[in-house]
Design an enzyme around this catalytic site. Structure first.
Site, mmCIF file in Angstrom:
data_model
loop_
_atom_site.group_PDB
_atom_site.id
_atom_site.type_symbol
_atom_site.label_atom_id
_atom_site.label_comp_id
_atom_site.label_asym_id
_atom_site.label_seq_id
_atom_site.Cartn_x
_atom_site.Cartn_y
_atom_site.Cartn_z
ATOM 1 N N GLU A 1 -0.103 9.496 -12.483
ATOM 2 C CA GLU A 1 0.522 9.359 -13.792
ATOM 3 C C GLU A 1 -0.193 8.271 -14.583
ATOM 4 O OE1 GLU A 1 4.993 9.172 -15.736
ATOM 5 O OE2 GLU A 1 4.659 8.261 -13.765
ATOM 6 N N HIS B 1 3.892 11.333 -7.159
ATOM 7 C CA HIS B 1 2.618 10.944 -7.759
ATOM 8 C C HIS B 1 2.333 9.465 -7.536
ATOM 9 C CE1 HIS B 1 5.691 10.215 -10.942
ATOM 10 N NE2 HIS B 1 5.013 9.073 -11.079
ATOM 11 N N GLN C 1 0.808 -1.217 0.000
ATOM 12 C CA GLN C 1 0.000 0.000 0.000
ATOM 13 C C GLN C 1 0.837 1.260 0.000
ATOM 14 O OE1 GLN C 1 -1.172 1.528 4.108
ATOM 15 N NE2 GLN C 1 -1.302 -0.697 4.432
ATOM 16 N N GLU D 1 -4.379 3.384 0.294
ATOM 17 C CA GLU D 1 -5.151 3.605 1.516
ATOM 18 C C GLU D 1 -5.554 5.069 1.578
ATOM 19 O OE1 GLU D 1 -4.661 3.443 6.410
ATOM 20 O OE2 GLU D 1 -2.965 2.939 5.113
#
Length: 274
Positions: A244, A198, A95, A161
């Site tokens: 992206e 990003h 995550q 998350e």
């Protein structure tokens, strides 16, 4: 910087002064008068040369030295070829967490726009926050009970998350800094050169995906043909975090993108952190 070079310049100026026409005439007072014009001409040339020399030395000492260099290289081959340690062989990249202002808007974006599914969530009213885990998966594989969903989530790579702190949805304007030349949350109101850049997804066709994102009202930081790097895009989530968009295959370009930018148009490369 000038002060550091003042003494040498003064010495050069004094030397030039000693060679000035009046000084030379005084020193060579015994020289016949008909040589005066020649002496004046010679000493004027000497003075000019001295001044030019002093200026050249000053420029050399105070001007920055322009050098060319190649980017530093790092041998990364061992990181690609090394075998997995038995102690870490079952680790996964599970995550990344981002804080969001409004969970409804964020879930709409990540599930409806990007096509992820909510695979697990937890509510913590005692601490006034909730967490929502979204991932790209077959919804038929998501278990039905909270305990099974937890186990499923912890084994699923690449989850996001989404953390919601109660009350943030009522605040005015942006709440969280996106890490990309953003002044949100800074103490002095100045933009922060953040470390976070990003998130990222891959799609079969970047140009078609961006046409869809545009039709859904998404905001772009970069359309496929904008900027110096063609064939990829950056779309913003509801909090302004960049996502992206890259192709799953070859990096291709098309003549015009969703914003009408030609493939040979757009500005040059931009560092999003600045």
């Amino acid at each position: 910087k000038f002060a550091a070079h003042r003494k040498p310049l003064v010495r050069m100026a004094v030397a030039a002064l000693l060679l000035s026409p009046l000084a030379l005439l005084h020193t060579h007072a015994h020289v016949p008068a008909h040589f005066g014009s020649r002496l004046l001409a010679h000493s004027s040339i000497t003075l000019a040369r001295s001044v030019n020399l002093a200026a050249a030395v000053h420029r050399t000492r105070t001007s920055p030295v322009m050098t060319t260099s190649t980017p530093p290289t790092l041998d990364v081959s061992r990181y690609m070829s090394k075998s997995r340690d038995s102690a870490t062989s079952k680790y996964i990249m599970q995550q990344v967490m981002i804080r969001v202002k409004d969970p409804k808007k964020s879930l709409d974006f990540y599930c409806d726009v990007l096509g992820f599914n909510l695979i697990m969530y937890r509510e913590f009213p005692q601490w006034k926050f909730n967490v929502y885990f979204v991932a790209s998966c077959d919804p038929a594989t998501i278990p039905g009970t909270p305990e099974e969903q937890w186990a499923f989530c912890m084994r699923t790579p690449g989850c996001i998350e989404l953390t919601w702190n109660y009350g943030s949805e009522t605040e005015e304007g942006a709440v969280y800094n996106t890490g990309n030349s953003d002044a949100t949350g800074s103490q002095d109101g100045q933009k922060v050169r953040g470390g976070f850049g990003h998130l990222g997804i891959t799609v079969p066709d970047v140009y078609e995906a961006c046409e869809r994102f545009q039709s859904l009202g998404c905001e772009f930081a970069k359309t496929p043909n904008a900027g110096g790097m063609k064939g990829l895009a950056f779309v913003k989530d509801p909090d302004g975090y960049l996502v992206e968009v890259l192709p799953q295959g070859e990096m291709i370009t098309k003549p015009v993108d969703c914003a009408g930018v030609a493939v040979d148009g757009g500005a040059g490369y931009k560092d999003n952190s600045k």
